[in-house]
Design a protein around this motif. Sequence first.
Motif, PDB file in Angstrom:
ATOM      1  N   GLY A   1      39.440 -16.342  33.147  1.00 25.67           N
ATOM      2  CA  GLY A   1      40.165 -17.339  32.276  1.00 25.67           C
ATOM      3  C   GLY A   1      41.762 -16.783  32.736  1.00 25.67           C
ATOM      4  O   GLY A   1      42.036 -16.878  34.070  1.00 25.67           O
ATOM      5  N   GLU A   2      42.782 -16.808  31.756  1.00 23.32           N
ATOM      6  CA  GLU A   2      44.016 -16.590  32.105  1.00 23.32           C
ATOM      7  C   GLU A   2      44.468 -15.086  32.971  1.00 23.32           C
ATOM      8  O   GLU A   2      45.447 -15.059  33.285  1.00 23.32           O
ATOM      9  CB  GLU A   2      45.073 -16.873  30.573  1.00 23.32           C
ATOM     10  N   ARG A   3      43.356 -14.279  32.541  1.00 18.49           N
ATOM     11  CA  ARG A   3      43.676 -12.980  32.932  1.00 18.49           C
ATOM     12  C   ARG A   3      43.658 -13.004  34.658  1.00 18.49           C
ATOM     13  O   ARG A   3      43.881 -11.999  35.227  1.00 18.49           O
ATOM     14  CB  ARG A   3      42.482 -11.748  32.744  1.00 18.49           C
ATOM     15  N   SER A   4      43.046 -14.077  35.177  1.00 16.70           N
ATOM     16  CA  SER A   4      43.183 -14.227  36.745  1.00 16.70           C
ATOM     17  C   SER A   4      44.673 -14.532  37.164  1.00 16.70           C
ATOM     18  O   SER A   4      44.837 -14.266  38.606  1.00 16.70           O
ATOM     19  CB  SER A   4      42.043 -15.482  37.165  1.00 16.70           C
ATOM     20  N   ILE A   5      45.363 -15.056  36.340  1.00 19.56           N
ATOM     21  CA  ILE A   5      46.668 -15.361  36.598  1.00 19.56           C
ATOM     22  C   ILE A   5      47.517 -14.045  37.319  1.00 19.56           C
ATOM     23  O   ILE A   5      47.236 -12.711  36.498  1.00 19.56           O
ATOM     24  CB  ILE A   5      47.506 -15.935  35.517  1.00 19.56           C
ATOM     25  N   GLY A   6      48.204 -14.129  38.180  1.00 14.64           N
ATOM     26  CA  GLY A   6      48.857 -12.960  38.799  1.00 14.64           C
ATOM     27  C   GLY A   6      48.208 -12.392  39.685  1.00 14.64           C
ATOM     28  O   GLY A   6      48.566 -11.410  40.505  1.00 14.64           O
ATOM     29  N   HIS A   7      46.888 -13.027  40.285  1.00 13.45           N
ATOM     30  CA  HIS A   7      46.253 -12.281  41.365  1.00 13.45           C
ATOM     31  C   HIS A   7      46.183 -13.374  42.332  1.00 13.45           C
ATOM     32  O   HIS A   7      45.564 -14.642  42.040  1.00 13.45           O
ATOM     33  CB  HIS A   7      44.786 -11.919  40.951  1.00 13.45           C
ATOM     34  N   ILE A   8      46.161 -13.023  43.873  1.00 14.77           N
ATOM     35  CA  ILE A   8      45.859 -14.026  44.804  1.00 14.77           C
ATOM     36  C   ILE A   8      44.638 -14.240  45.064  1.00 14.77           C
ATOM     37  O   ILE A   8      43.599 -13.055  44.809  1.00 14.77           O
ATOM     38  CB  ILE A   8      46.487 -13.244  46.106  1.00 14.77           C
ATOM     39  N   ASP A   9      44.017 -15.187  45.375  1.00 14.47           N
ATOM     40  CA  ASP A   9      42.561 -15.905  45.659  1.00 14.47           C
ATOM     41  C   ASP A   9      42.257 -15.126  46.846  1.00 14.47           C
ATOM     42  O   ASP A   9      42.988 -15.285  47.971  1.00 14.47           O
ATOM     43  CB  ASP A   9      42.297 -17.269  45.646  1.00 14.47           C
ATOM     44  N   PRO A  10      41.277 -14.249  47.116  1.00 17.70           N
ATOM     45  CA  PRO A  10      40.960 -13.700  48.441  1.00 17.70           C
ATOM     46  C   PRO A  10      40.297 -14.619  49.362  1.00 17.70           C
ATOM     47  O   PRO A  10      40.847 -14.501  50.422  1.00 17.70           O
ATOM     48  CB  PRO A  10      39.687 -12.572  48.110  1.00 17.70           C
ATOM     49  N   GLY A  11      39.797 -15.703  48.879  1.00 20.53           N
ATOM     50  CA  GLY A  11      39.293 -16.667  49.930  1.00 20.53           C
ATOM     51  C   GLY A  11      40.503 -17.426  50.592  1.00 20.53           C
ATOM     52  O   GLY A  11      40.694 -17.790  51.664  1.00 20.53           O
ATOM     53  N   ALA A  12      41.478 -17.842  49.671  1.00 16.87           N
ATOM     54  CA  ALA A  12      42.819 -18.217  50.193  1.00 16.87           C
ATOM     55  C   ALA A  12      43.356 -17.395  51.327  1.00 16.87           C
ATOM     56  O   ALA A  12      43.801 -18.003  52.272  1.00 16.87           O
ATOM     57  CB  ALA A  12      43.519 -18.724  49.146  1.00 16.87           C
ATOM     58  N   MET A  13      43.453 -16.210  50.880  1.00 12.60           N
ATOM     59  CA  MET A  13      44.203 -15.248  51.857  1.00 12.60           C
ATOM     60  C   MET A  13      43.546 -15.042  53.155  1.00 12.60           C
ATOM     61  O   MET A  13      44.186 -15.078  54.304  1.00 12.60           O
ATOM     62  CB  MET A  13      44.297 -13.890  51.069  1.00 12.60           C
ATOM     63  N   SER A  14      42.102 -15.081  52.997  1.00 12.57           N
ATOM     64  CA  SER A  14      41.408 -14.824  54.474  1.00 12.57           C
ATOM     65  C   SER A  14      41.420 -16.176  55.111  1.00 12.57           C
ATOM     66  O   SER A  14      41.457 -16.219  56.538  1.00 12.57           O
ATOM     67  CB  SER A  14      39.889 -14.772  54.085  1.00 12.57           C
ATOM     68  N   SER A  15      41.596 -17.298  54.463  1.00 16.91           N
ATOM     69  CA  SER A  15      41.874 -18.535  55.306  1.00 16.91           C
ATOM     70  C   SER A  15      43.178 -18.507  55.846  1.00 16.91           C
ATOM     71  O   SER A  15      43.252 -18.866  57.140  1.00 16.91           O
ATOM     72  CB  SER A  15      41.838 -19.901  54.192  1.00 16.91           C
ATOM     73  N   TYR A  16      43.902 -18.067  55.001  1.00 18.48           N
ATOM     74  CA  TYR A  16      45.578 -17.946  55.888  1.00 18.48           C
ATOM     75  C   TYR A  16      45.577 -17.067  57.054  1.00 18.48           C
ATOM     76  O   TYR A  16      46.215 -17.342  58.082  1.00 18.48           O
ATOM     77  CB  TYR A  16      46.396 -17.510  54.893  1.00 18.48           C
ATOM     78  N   VAL A  17      45.012 -15.896  56.888  1.00 21.66           N
ATOM     79  CA  VAL A  17      44.577 -15.021  58.097  1.00 21.66           C
ATOM     80  C   VAL A  17      44.085 -15.814  59.289  1.00 21.66           C
ATOM     81  O   VAL A  17      44.565 -15.577  60.300  1.00 21.66           O
ATOM     82  CB  VAL A  17      44.069 -13.662  57.664  1.00 21.66           C
ATOM     83  N   ILE A  18      42.874 -16.390  58.888  1.00 22.37           N
ATOM     84  CA  ILE A  18      42.471 -17.064  60.027  1.00 22.37           C
ATOM     85  C   ILE A  18      43.218 -18.250  60.661  1.00 22.37           C
ATOM     86  O   ILE A  18      43.457 -18.425  61.935  1.00 22.37           O
ATOM     87  CB  ILE A  18      40.998 -17.901  59.435  1.00 22.37           C
ATOM     88  N   LEU A  19      43.811 -18.969  59.695  1.00 22.21           N
ATOM     89  CA  LEU A  19      44.698 -20.086  60.095  1.00 22.21           C
ATOM     90  C   LEU A  19      46.013 -19.377  61.276  1.00 22.21           C
ATOM     91  O   LEU A  19      46.355 -19.918  62.228  1.00 22.21           O
ATOM     92  CB  LEU A  19      45.108 -20.878  59.076  1.00 22.21           C
ATOM     93  N   LYS A  20      46.423 -18.403  60.604  1.00 22.50           N
ATOM     94  CA  LYS A  20      47.793 -17.544  61.221  1.00 22.50           C
ATOM     95  C   LYS A  20      47.328 -17.173  62.696  1.00 22.50           C
ATOM     96  O   LYS A  20      48.142 -17.370  63.619  1.00 22.50           O
ATOM     97  CB  LYS A  20      47.998 -16.638  60.308  1.00 22.50           C
ATOM     98  N   THR A  21      46.234 -16.769  62.841  1.00 19.99           N
ATOM     99  CA  THR A  21      45.745 -16.183  63.947  1.00 19.99           C
ATOM    100  C   THR A  21      45.318 -17.389  64.897  1.00 19.99           C
ATOM    101  O   THR A  21      45.650 -17.209  66.213  1.00 19.99           O
ATOM    102  CB  THR A  21      44.300 -15.357  63.824  1.00 19.99           C
ATOM    103  N   ILE A  22      44.623 -18.411  64.645  1.00 17.59           N
ATOM    104  CA  ILE A  22      44.627 -19.672  65.621  1.00 17.59           C
ATOM    105  C   ILE A  22      45.833 -19.970  65.836  1.00 17.59           C
ATOM    106  O   ILE A  22      46.075 -20.328  67.042  1.00 17.59           O
ATOM    107  CB  ILE A  22      43.743 -20.801  64.266  1.00 17.59           C
ATOM    108  N   ALA A  23      46.843 -20.409  65.059  1.00 13.86           N
ATOM    109  CA  ALA A  23      48.328 -20.589  65.571  1.00 13.86           C
ATOM    110  C   ALA A  23      48.955 -19.725  66.417  1.00 13.86           C
ATOM    111  O   ALA A  23      49.499 -20.250  67.535  1.00 13.86           O
ATOM    112  CB  ALA A  23      48.973 -20.806  64.311  1.00 13.86           C
ATOM    113  N   GLU A  24      48.629 -18.448  66.332  1.00 11.74           N
ATOM    114  CA  GLU A  24      49.424 -17.450  67.294  1.00 11.74           C
ATOM    115  C   GLU A  24      48.781 -17.656  68.560  1.00 11.74           C
ATOM    116  O   GLU A  24      49.379 -17.179  69.592  1.00 11.74           O
ATOM    117  CB  GLU A  24      49.185 -16.044  66.493  1.00 11.74           C
ATOM    118  N   LYS A  25      47.401 -17.730  68.678  1.00 11.65           N
ATOM    119  CA  LYS A  25      46.519 -17.894  69.954  1.00 11.65           C
ATOM    120  C   LYS A  25      46.368 -19.044  70.870  1.00 11.65           C
ATOM    121  O   LYS A  25      45.951 -19.143  71.504  1.00 11.65           O
ATOM    122  CB  LYS A  25      45.216 -16.978  69.498  1.00 11.65           C
ATOM    123  N   PHE A  26      46.486 -20.309  69.970  1.00 13.70           N
ATOM    124  CA  PHE A  26      46.346 -21.602  70.272  1.00 13.70           C
ATOM    125  C   PHE A  26      47.126 -22.050  71.554  1.00 13.70           C
ATOM    126  O   PHE A  26      48.044 -21.971  71.507  1.00 13.70           O
ATOM    127  CB  PHE A  26      46.575 -22.440  69.294  1.00 13.70           C
TER     128      PHE A  26
END
Length: 207
Positions: free
Chosen positions: A182-207
Amino acid sequence: MADAQKVKEVILAISEIIEEKKLYLTQLDAAIGDGDHGLNMAKGFGAAKEKLESTNPETPSDILKAVGMALISKVGGAAGPLYGTAFLNASKSVAGKTELDLNDYQVMLEAALDGVKIRGKATVGEKTMVDAIEPALEALKKAIAEGSSTREAMDKSVAAAEEGVNYTKTIIAQKGRASYLGERSIGHIDPGAMSSYVILKTIAEKF
């Protein structure tokens, strides 16, 4: 333009960066989930790397399909089916092509996002990987429509994904184990969002 060799290089780079970040991703997940996201993702992309090096698929679509299948079979929890579906959908969207350009990347990202949203029954604002991928796609579309260069469009897409990741820190989780907090999840980054960002950033750097 990205041919099969370039796509393969991008996937190998993703495998490498996920391996580097696996403990960080796992720490993010430990705060609000099962605590295995980074380890599972590293295992999945490690399997994808082995698959590509042992079978040498010939087209971008074949490469993406091999990655999707490896992720589904090797990544535990919700991430395997979600990321696997994303790559399989991306594979289908560029079937028959030997080279990919920026417009193809938009088509692939759109197909991947559709797969994730349908499989995960998720929308923006629920603290999931969608919160990184959808803004990235929207920013990419806007940049292409405005006539931005490939580099500019990719940079804008990655910046939007990063904003999406930061946004997940401010909202309540509504999917998966994190939703139990519930509200205790506020203040924490979603790990799936972070791994998606890492993948998208790597694609952008290499494309």
